[in-house]
Design an enzyme around this catalytic site. Structure first.
Site, short mmCIF file in Angstrom:
data_model
loop_
_atom_site.label_atom_id
_atom_site.label_comp_id
_atom_site.label_asym_id
_atom_site.label_seq_id
_atom_site.Cartn_x
_atom_site.Cartn_y
_atom_site.Cartn_z
N GLY A 120 0.89 -1.73 0.13
CA GLY A 120 0.29 -0.03 0.03
C GLY A 120 0.66 1.17 0.24
O GLY A 120 1.87 1.06 0.11
N GLN A 159 3.43 10.19 1.34
CA GLN A 159 4.02 9.16 1.20
C GLN A 159 5.74 10.01 -0.35
O GLN A 159 6.37 9.28 -0.34
CB GLN A 159 4.21 7.58 1.20
CG GLN A 159 3.70 6.95 2.51
CD GLN A 159 3.70 6.13 3.19
OE1 GLN A 159 2.51 5.10 1.98
NE2 GLN A 159 4.53 5.31 3.42
N CYS A 166 6.87 0.00 7.16
CA CYS A 166 5.54 1.10 5.99
C CYS A 166 6.99 1.16 5.35
O CYS A 166 8.70 1.37 5.60
CB CYS A 166 5.26 2.10 7.07
SG CYS A 166 4.91 3.73 6.57
N LEU A 167 7.09 1.97 3.91
CA LEU A 167 7.69 2.04 2.98
C LEU A 167 8.90 3.80 3.47
O LEU A 167 9.69 3.56 3.33
CB LEU A 167 7.40 2.00 2.35
CG LEU A 167 6.64 0.95 0.95
CD1 LEU A 167 6.18 1.13 -0.74
CD2 LEU A 167 8.03 0.24 0.60
N HIS A 211 -4.17 1.02 7.78
CA HIS A 211 -2.50 2.10 7.88
C HIS A 211 -2.04 3.00 6.93
O HIS A 211 -1.97 3.90 7.19
CB HIS A 211 -1.40 0.60 7.58
CG HIS A 211 -0.04 1.48 7.30
ND1 HIS A 211 0.96 0.48 7.97
CD2 HIS A 211 0.49 2.29 6.41
CE1 HIS A 211 2.11 1.29 7.27
NE2 HIS A 211 2.16 1.92 7.13
N GLU A 212 -2.82 2.66 5.86
CA GLU A 212 -3.10 3.86 4.60
C GLU A 212 -3.78 4.95 5.15
O GLU A 212 -3.80 6.15 4.75
CB GLU A 212 -3.43 3.43 3.62
CG GLU A 212 -1.80 2.46 2.61
CD GLU A 212 -0.59 2.87 3.48
OE1 GLU A 212 -0.51 3.80 2.68
OE2 GLU A 212 -0.14 1.23 3.27
N HIS A 243 -1.51 7.12 7.23
CA HIS A 243 -1.50 8.16 7.15
C HIS A 243 -1.86 9.82 6.90
O HIS A 243 -1.24 10.70 6.47
CB HIS A 243 -0.26 7.89 5.36
CG HIS A 243 0.52 7.23 5.52
ND1 HIS A 243 1.73 7.51 6.19
CD2 HIS A 243 0.93 5.53 5.44
CE1 HIS A 243 2.58 6.43 6.32
NE2 HIS A 243 2.26 5.19 5.80
#
Ligand code: NI
Length: 162
Positions: free
Chosen positions: A46, A51, A91-92, A133-134, A137
């Site tokens: 995701g 991000q 997480c990226l 999670h997304e 963000h």
């Protein structure tokens, strides 16, 4: 399409609240296409627009093994949750880090597609975690804010007792 740079932890933008998308235009479609490509290149499940440095309420998700369940959610909102799960998450934007979080086992999310049409998506297991999670963000929340530390504390106490 183009690969965009992923913002890493420490950059203040990750703590900012993203604004709703109002125009469903070519600029949005370009962002979505770039986010898709950037997520796949980085082997993510995701990615949120913040991000890649864009404070708009846009996420892309694909939790399948074979990259066959691509979804793009614009202005997503969690409308219902069921149960709970405690699983590892990463997480990226926080490369190399992971932690256990408490998330709903099932979530239903209302979101617009790239043309502005509203749809409802259901996620279970990893997909439920990923949606949460997304969407976090978009409100400046990182998984580390939701980490459960109980297991770590028990281990540390044992060490101190010796
Ligand atoms: Ni993330």
């Amino acid at each position: 399409m183009a690969i965009r740079n992923i913002v890493k932890v420490g950059d203040d933008i990750l703590r900012k609240k993203s604004r709703p998308v109002e125009k469903f235009d070519k600029r949005l479609w370009q962002l979505l296409d770039d986010m898709r490509e950037t997520m796949y290149l980085n082997n993510g499940v995701g990615l949120a627009a913040v991000q890649v440095g864009i404070l708009r309420r846009v996420i892309v998700v694909d939790c399948s093994q074979d990259r066959s369940d691509y979804l793009e959610l614009v202005n997503p909102e969690i409308i219902d949750t069921e149960g709970e799960q405690r699983e590892a998450e990463g997480c990226l934007s926080l490369p190399g880090e992971s932690g256990i979080t408490l998330r709903p086992a099932v979530v239903r999310v209302k979101a617009q597609d790239r043309n502005g049409n509203w749809c409802v998506y259901k996620g279970e297991g990893l997909k439920a975690r990923c949606f949460c999670h997304e969407i976090d963000h978009l409100d400046g929340v990182l998984f580390t804010d939701r980490e459960i530390h109980e297991a770590v504390e028990i281990t540390e106490n044992k060490g101190n007792d010796k």
